[in-house]
Design a protein around this motif. Structure first.
Motif, PDB file in Angstrom:
ATOM      1  N   LEU A  47       8.567   4.447  86.808  1.00 30.03           N
ATOM      2  CA  LEU A  47       8.729   4.755  85.386  1.00 30.03           C
ATOM      3  C   LEU A  47      10.184   4.791  84.962  1.00 30.03           C
ATOM      4  O   LEU A  47      11.079   5.053  85.758  1.00 30.03           O
ATOM      5  N   THR A  48      10.390   4.552  83.661  1.00 29.75           N
ATOM      6  CA  THR A  48      11.711   4.762  83.071  1.00 29.75           C
ATOM      7  C   THR A  48      11.574   5.687  81.866  1.00 29.75           C
ATOM      8  O   THR A  48      10.590   5.596  81.122  1.00 29.75           O
ATOM      9  N   ALA A  54      11.183  13.029  76.171  1.00 28.96           N
ATOM     10  CA  ALA A  54       9.886  12.491  76.592  1.00 28.96           C
ATOM     11  C   ALA A  54       9.741  12.613  78.107  1.00 28.96           C
ATOM     12  O   ALA A  54       8.674  12.972  78.622  1.00 28.96           O
ATOM     13  N   GLY A  55      10.842  12.333  78.797  1.00 29.11           N
ATOM     14  CA  GLY A  55      10.829  12.454  80.253  1.00 29.11           C
ATOM     15  C   GLY A  55      10.513  13.882  80.682  1.00 29.11           C
ATOM     16  O   GLY A  55       9.702  14.110  81.584  1.00 29.11           O
ATOM     17  N   ARG A  56      11.148  14.834  80.023  1.00 29.25           N
ATOM     18  CA  ARG A  56      10.938  16.244  80.389  1.00 29.25           C
ATOM     19  C   ARG A  56       9.511  16.691  80.060  1.00 29.25           C
ATOM     20  O   ARG A  56       8.890  17.407  80.833  1.00 29.25           O
ATOM     21  N   ALA A  57       9.000  16.229  78.926  1.00 31.84           N
ATOM     22  CA  ALA A  57       7.628  16.599  78.538  1.00 31.84           C
ATOM     23  C   ALA A  57       6.624  16.012  79.537  1.00 31.84           C
ATOM     24  O   ALA A  57       5.669  16.685  79.954  1.00 31.84           O
ATOM     25  N   TRP A  58       6.876  14.767  79.916  1.00 34.79           N
ATOM     26  CA  TRP A  58       5.993  14.118  80.902  1.00 34.79           C
ATOM     27  C   TRP A  58       6.018  14.898  82.219  1.00 34.79           C
ATOM     28  O   TRP A  58       4.990  15.216  82.795  1.00 34.79           O
ATOM     29  N   LEU A  59       7.259  15.231  82.654  1.00 36.59           N
ATOM     30  CA  LEU A  59       7.405  15.924  83.938  1.00 36.59           C
ATOM     31  C   LEU A  59       6.714  17.286  83.893  1.00 36.59           C
ATOM     32  O   LEU A  59       6.010  17.666  84.830  1.00 36.59           O
ATOM     33  N   GLU A 161      -2.557   6.558  82.240  1.00 32.54           N
ATOM     34  CA  GLU A 161      -2.205   5.563  81.222  1.00 32.54           C
ATOM     35  C   GLU A 161      -2.341   6.178  79.825  1.00 32.54           C
ATOM     36  O   GLU A 161      -1.477   6.028  78.969  1.00 32.54           O
ATOM     37  N   LYS A 162      -3.443   6.928  79.647  1.00 27.14           N
ATOM     38  CA  LYS A 162      -3.714   7.570  78.358  1.00 27.14           C
ATOM     39  C   LYS A 162      -2.624   8.602  78.062  1.00 27.14           C
ATOM     40  O   LYS A 162      -2.079   8.659  76.962  1.00 27.14           O
ATOM     41  N   CYS A 167       3.107  10.041  75.329  1.00 23.63           N
ATOM     42  CA  CYS A 167       4.442  10.599  75.598  1.00 23.63           C
ATOM     43  C   CYS A 167       5.546   9.997  74.719  1.00 23.63           C
ATOM     44  O   CYS A 167       6.586  10.619  74.544  1.00 23.63           O
ATOM     45  N   HIS A 168       5.338   8.810  74.202  1.00 24.02           N
ATOM     46  CA  HIS A 168       6.307   8.141  73.315  1.00 24.02           C
ATOM     47  C   HIS A 168       7.725   8.166  73.876  1.00 24.02           C
ATOM     48  O   HIS A 168       8.529   9.012  73.501  1.00 24.02           O
ATOM     49  N   GLY A 169       8.023   7.272  74.744  1.00 24.96           N
ATOM     50  CA  GLY A 169       9.391   7.225  75.280  1.00 24.96           C
ATOM     51  C   GLY A 169       9.410   7.083  76.788  1.00 24.96           C
ATOM     52  O   GLY A 169      10.443   7.262  77.416  1.00 24.96           O
ATOM     53  N   ILE A 170       8.265   6.778  77.361  1.00 22.87           N
ATOM     54  CA  ILE A 170       8.212   6.524  78.809  1.00 22.87           C
ATOM     55  C   ILE A 170       7.540   5.177  79.029  1.00 22.87           C
ATOM     56  O   ILE A 170       6.507   4.893  78.421  1.00 22.87           O
TER      57      ILE A 170
END
Lengths: 459, 197
Positions: A47-48, A54-59, A161-162, A167-170
């Motif tokens: 991932l990027t 967005a990265g922090r929210a995903w994590l 995937e969903k 996340c908008h930004g990953i």
């Protein structure tokens, strides 16, 4: 290296009494290096983070899915096991400050692609040919999903995937699906060699070393924040929360050229038995897994699967000249046992599996890509992983051989040889072809759970 | 990095190596012909005099006698454990103290058959065992945390390494192992002749 794994060792729950400093915090350690999951399928997603938030929210959300060592040890029946790791650029993209970023070891900061020369990755294996964005500074994170079977993997894939779409930004740079290859009775890779016969036991996990493997290795060799084989450790990444319960991972995606490998065996052996012996000499074990040191003349599949015996040998005393197991064979390089100094400082934990369809026996090369996609886990990439690649795998002068590299995973370009010691005169195979090519690789930091929370909460 | 050896005076000579033909090699100022990185920095070429290093560092004032005393300590350590340094594939080590003006310098010179960078951690571990790196504590600029910081130890060694600009070998490129094998063969051959009397 198929994905199939035996169930948890019986020893879980019987761990040795450890002094406090060495007692492993299983609830803060990701399970990945501590316990192997009984998976038949896997998926890696690279991932990027286009936006730090967005990265922090995903994590933050992913931490809840990560499987801890404590969860596996509790004996709960899982169907999927999740691991999250970050590149140095990934931690920077999450907003980690410069002081912390500079506290990580130089080789990790540089990343595997920059270290290619040290690792011997040249020619077709050079990072300029890597795919999937792995050589790019955009590579920020990896999610490693191990699943009980393919349907469970697919369920998780769709779910992730969903989530990513929300996340908008990953972005997913690339992904890789892995499946165990038949027959499923033991782990093996596409060339047909049995795998996972020699893995270090970590002190404090309750795992007992197999006879011949030496004592269990101090946890600090694999997990940051614990004493290692030389005593208490220091100089971990800052702040302190990052230097506890984490590890480093070296990822390697290695294509196996099965057609070329089988052609080579046919070229160097007239009968099936002769071909099997050539395959065994390259590896140091018969394809069944039986070690040449213990059974040099003929295969012994029963010995191969007997964990009390299959590792119970050395090289220096039992086969000093390599008449049974050639000095340059794969296992003699990857685990020189009593013929190298400070072996306990060079141990690594391997995880991973096979990708691509198996090539049926007798079928011609179909041009489809297949291979191994594996991780090496350790506390120091430069001391453990890079040493193994630089010296054991790719040093032409290993054991004074002069012009040889690891016949299985060394960087081969048709200019290196393979010596098979034999009385009265050794056999020398000139210009060994490449049986494998590195298609991608990366260094990741595998943080502890608290460290993941810290990274997810950066501002 | 090409998988084949980069063509340099070192590899050219080595390819046609002949122990009966003494050889000399002039080395560029950087210490190497083309930059090739090892784990801890540039790799130095193998010369007719094999691999080697020359480390020169200023000693802390008043430490000369302490350093000299290590001579005896290490003599005893090797006598008790003759294979202690086997991993390094050494031919020779030389320790020298000398003055420049009012300062005293320590020169540590080694000739060996492995690339030092490849076995750095093993070397540090061995040095600890026989006390070589505690002698380094008497040198200016040696990192105080060397026990837990191998990269700092390596940095010190590299910063104080002075590459040769000429090396010569009377029996070029022969390893200590090959020389020992030849001597062993000679001994076995004499023994065989004795048995045939």
């Amino acid at each position: 290296m198929a994905i199939y794994s035996p169930p948890l060792p019986k020893s879980v729950g019987r761990e040795l009494q450890q002094p406090d400093a060495a007692r492993l915090e299983f609830d803060d350690i990701q399970h990945f290096l501590i316990h192997r999951s009984p998976a038949l399928a896997a998926r890696y997603e690279f991932l990027t983070f286009r936006k730090p938030a967005a990265g922090r929210a995903w994590l933050k959300a992913m931490i809840e899915k990560v499987t801890t060592a404590a969860a596996v040890r509790s004996g709960q029946l899982d169907t999927r096991w999740v691991t999250v790791a970050l590149s140095w650029n990934g931690m920077r993209a999450l907003g980690l400050d410069d002081q912390s970023l500079s506290s990580f070891p130089e080789e990790f900061r540089q990343g595997m692609a920059t270290r290619a020369e040290v690792l011997g990755m040249a020619g077709a294996s050079h990072p300029e040919h890597w795919r999937g964005g792995l050589a790019s500074t955009d590579l920020h994170a990896i999610v490693i999903l191990f699943a009980r079977d393919v349907p469970e993997r697919e369920r998780c894939r769709v779910e992730h995937e969903k989530f990513l779409s929300e996340c908008h930004g990953i972005e997913v740079l690339s992904s890789l699906d892995l499946e165990a290859i038949p027959p499923f009775d033991y782990a093996h890779e596409h060339f047909g060699y049995r795998d996972r016969l020699s893995q270090p036991a970590i002190e404090g996990t309750g795992d007992e070393p197999m006879p011949g493997s030496g004592p269990a290795i101090k946890a600090g060799e694999f997990v940051l924040g614990y004493p290692d084989e030389e005593g208490p450790t220091a100089n971990g990444p800052k702040p302190e929360i990052l230097s506890r319960n984490g590890s480093y991972l070296a990822y390697l995606m290695m294509e196996e050229h099965v057609g070329a490998f089988r052609d080579f065996l046919r070229q160097h052996g007239d009968t099936q038995d002769e071909q099997e012996l050539v395959a065994a000499k390259l590896m140091g074990r018969w394809r069944s897994g039986a070690p040449l040191v213990l059974t040099p003349e003929k295969d012994d599949p029963k010995l191969a699967g007997d964990y009390q015996r299959t590792n119970d040998f050395d090289f220096g005393k039992m086969d000093p000249h390599g008449y049974a197991c050639p000095l340059g064979s794969h296992i003699r390089r990857m685990n020189p046992r009593d013929t190298a100094a400070n072996m306990n400082r060079r141990k690594m934990i391997r995880r991973g599996g096979t990708y691509g369809p198996p090539l049926p026996e007798g079928a011609p090369e179909d041009g489809r890509e297949r291979g191994i996609a594996a991780f090496v886990g350790c506390a120091s990439l430069v001391r453990q992983f890079e040493f193994a690649m630089n010296v054991w795998t790719n040093d032409p002068n290993f054991h004074e051989l002069g012009n040889e590299r690891d016949p299985i995973c060394g960087t081969q370009d048709g200019t290196f040889d393979m010596t098979i010691p034999k009385r009265p005169i050794r056999k020398k195979i000139k210009r060994l072809p490449a049986f494998t090519t590195i298609r991608g690789g990366a260094y990741f930091f595998l943080p502890g759970i608290k460290a993941l929370r810290y990274l997810a909460s950066l501002t | 990095m090409a998988a084949t050896l980069v063509e340099t005076p070192s590899t050219r000579i080595e390819k046609t190596r002949d122990w009966t033909k003494p050889a000399a090699m002039a080395i560029p100022k950087e210490g190497y012909f083309s930059l090739k990185n090892g784990r801890y920095g540039p790799l130095y070429p193998r010369t007719p005099a094999c691999h080697g290093f020359t480390i020169i560092a200023k000693i802390k004032p008043g430490r000369e006698e302490t350093i000299r005393a290590y001579g005896k300590t290490i003599e005893t350590a090797i006598s008790d454990m003759p294979d202690a340094l086997a991993t390094l594939k050494l031919h020779y080590l030389r320790w020298v103290l000398f003055d420049i003006g009012k300062d005293t310098y320590f020169m540590y010179q080694g000739i060996f058959d492995t690339d030092f960078d490849k076995y750095t951690e093993d070397a540090v571990a061995l040095f600890k065992k026989v006390g070589v790196n505690t002698v380094f504590e008497n040198l200016e600029g040696f990192p105080e945390d060397w026990k837990t910081n191998v990269p700092a130890f390596v940095k010190f060694v590299r910063e104080h390494q002075r590459p040769s600009f000429l090396e010569y070998g009377e029996y070029p490129y022969e390893t200590a192992d090959e020389i020992k094998k030849a001597l062993q063969l000679k001994a076995k051959f004499s023994e065989m002749l004795d048995l045939m009397q």
